[in-house]
Structure formats: C-alpha cells, structure tokens
Write an enzyme that holds these catalytic residues in place. Structure first.
Site, PDB file in Angstrom:
ATOM      1  N   GLY A  41       0.766  -1.236   0.000  1.00  0.00           N
ATOM      2  CA  GLY A  41       0.000   0.000   0.000  1.00  0.00           C
ATOM      3  C   GLY A  41       0.798   1.287   0.000  1.00  0.00           C
ATOM      4  N   GLU A  95       4.151   4.403   5.569  1.00  0.00           N
ATOM      5  CA  GLU A  95       2.945   3.574   5.533  1.00  0.00           C
ATOM      6  C   GLU A  95       1.821   4.329   4.831  1.00  0.00           C
ATOM      7  OE1 GLU A  95       1.588   0.819   5.320  1.00  0.00           O
ATOM      8  OE2 GLU A  95       1.410  -0.020   7.328  1.00  0.00           O
ATOM      9  N   ASP A  99      -4.178   2.360  11.057  1.00  0.00           N
ATOM     10  CA  ASP A  99      -5.526   1.957  11.451  1.00  0.00           C
ATOM     11  C   ASP A  99      -5.503   1.595  12.937  1.00  0.00           C
ATOM     12  OD1 ASP A  99      -8.224   1.331  11.075  1.00  0.00           O
ATOM     13  OD2 ASP A  99      -7.819  -0.629  10.221  1.00  0.00           O
ATOM     14  N   LYS A 127      -6.304   6.916  11.065  1.00  0.00           N
ATOM     15  CA  LYS A 127      -7.682   6.763  11.564  1.00  0.00           C
ATOM     16  C   LYS A 127      -7.625   6.614  13.084  1.00  0.00           C
ATOM     17  CE  LYS A 127      -9.836   3.955   7.942  1.00  0.00           C
ATOM     18  NZ  LYS A 127     -10.490   2.651   7.728  1.00  0.00           N
ATOM     19  N   VAL A 149     -11.300   3.184   2.968  1.00  0.00           N
ATOM     20  CA  VAL A 149     -10.736   3.964   1.870  1.00  0.00           C
ATOM     21  C   VAL A 149      -9.853   3.098   0.966  1.00  0.00           C
ATOM     22  CG1 VAL A 149     -10.861   6.204   3.011  1.00  0.00           C
ATOM     23  CG2 VAL A 149      -8.853   4.771   3.367  1.00  0.00           C
ATOM     24  N   ASP A 155      -6.107  -0.829  -0.924  1.00  0.00           N
ATOM     25  CA  ASP A 155      -6.905  -1.765  -1.709  1.00  0.00           C
ATOM     26  C   ASP A 155      -8.066  -2.366  -0.928  1.00  0.00           C
ATOM     27  OD1 ASP A 155      -5.948  -5.090  -1.197  1.00  0.00           O
ATOM     28  OD2 ASP A 155      -5.147  -3.448  -0.017  1.00  0.00           O
ATOM     29  N   ARG A 161      -5.918  -0.231  -5.968  1.00  0.00           N
ATOM     30  CA  ARG A 161      -4.627   0.361  -5.600  1.00  0.00           C
ATOM     31  C   ARG A 161      -4.181   1.431  -6.594  1.00  0.00           C
ATOM     32  NH1 ARG A 161      -2.070  -2.438  -1.506  1.00  0.00           N
ATOM     33  NH2 ARG A 161      -2.475  -4.660  -1.380  1.00  0.00           N
TER      34      ARG A 161
END
Length: 175
Positions: A41, A95, A99, A127, A149, A155, A161
């Site tokens: 990501g 990153e 999360d 988040k 998201v 993804d 992506r």
C-alpha cells in the site's frame, strides 16, 4: 467509478502534502536516511514522498500482514524483511494508513531492537478512532474518519490500488 462513494483527496492534494512532508523530513534530518516502505500500500505514497526529501536516502521495503479480508487478525507477520541493516541508521517507516496501530507498533519495536539510531513514522493517512495501540507518527498527511478507503496504494482484495486519488469505497462492495 460507481464503487467509489466519494473522493477524499485528489492526486494534486496528495502531491502537495508530500511536498510539505518531504520538506519537514529534510529539515529534521542530516545525513543519510533509510526509508522503509511497507508493501504494498505505501508504494505510490512513498514514490511521491521521496522525490520531495532533500537528503541522501536508501530505500528498502518490508511486507507484513495483519489483515484477513477487512478485519485485523491482531497478529503481525513479516512476509518480506529488510535487505539493509538498520544498525546505527536513522529509519523512516512509510505507511499508507495507520488503522489499529498494531502493525506499526510491532515494526517500530523490531527496528529499534535491531539497533536503529532513530525510528520515525510517516503515514499518508491516520484513523485515530480505530486505534488499539498508541503509535507515535511524527509525519502524517491526513486524519480521516472510520471509513473504508481505497486508492493511491490502498486496496480491497487487491483492487483499487491504482486509483490516482483516495476515495471512500461503497459499503455494497465489501459487505
């Protein structure tokens, strides 16, 4: 794209944020910096960010997993480890999104135990409402609500992506 409920951040907005973050990172360090991207990501964000860092850098990647589908398993596994030694180096972990914080908390400790001179985190998104463990991210692009998201590297089941923006994925896709 009908699966995208709304666009949170356009490519232009993300690039501007990378410029700001890169400038701050360049001011905060002197000498060589090891920039570690978390696969998969972080790749688009990291690619944009490193163009804005005015320092000698080395890039490396780690691949870790703590998710099964849309939920975290709570267990972090290193699937691909670093090629470069971190001992005595300033390390910047890049990153896509923070999360729960479990992955970055784990990786920060692993890299510190390997003898890094310093370890900081740069994340495109965070988040805070989902946090399970505290993570000190020195460089953060945007704080978002608890929405699913995708885009700009993020993804759902390996799709989306390649979107050039960050968007909210419609619940109908993943529920």
């Amino acid at each position: 794209m009908k699966e995208i409920e709304s666009i949170l951040y356009t490519e232009e907005v993300i690039k501007e944020k990378c410029y700001e973050l890169g400038k701050k990172i360049s001011e905060d360090y002197s000498g060589e910096l090891l920039v570690v991207g978390i696969l998969k990501g972080a790749v688009p964000f990291m690619a944009e960010l490193i163009k804005r860092i005015d320092l000698p850098i080395i890039i490396d990647f780690m691949d870790v997993s703590s998710y099964e589908g849309t939920t975290t398993s709570g267990e972090v596994r290193i699937l691909k480890d670093l090629e470069f030694r971190v001992e005595g180096r300033d390390v910047l972990i890049v990153e896509d999104i923070i999360d729960t914080g479990l992955t970055l908390s784990y990786l920060t400790e692993v890299i510190k135990k390997r003898g890094a001179k310093s370890v900081e985190i740069c994340s495109m998104l965070t988040k805070p409402k989902r946090r399970k463990v505290y993570v000190n991210a020195k460089y953060v692009g945007f704080e978002i609500d608890d929405k699913f998201v995708v885009g700009y590297g993020m993804d759902y089941n390996e799709k989306y992506r390649n979107l050039p923006y960050v968007g909210i994925l419609s619940e109908s896709v993943y529920k």
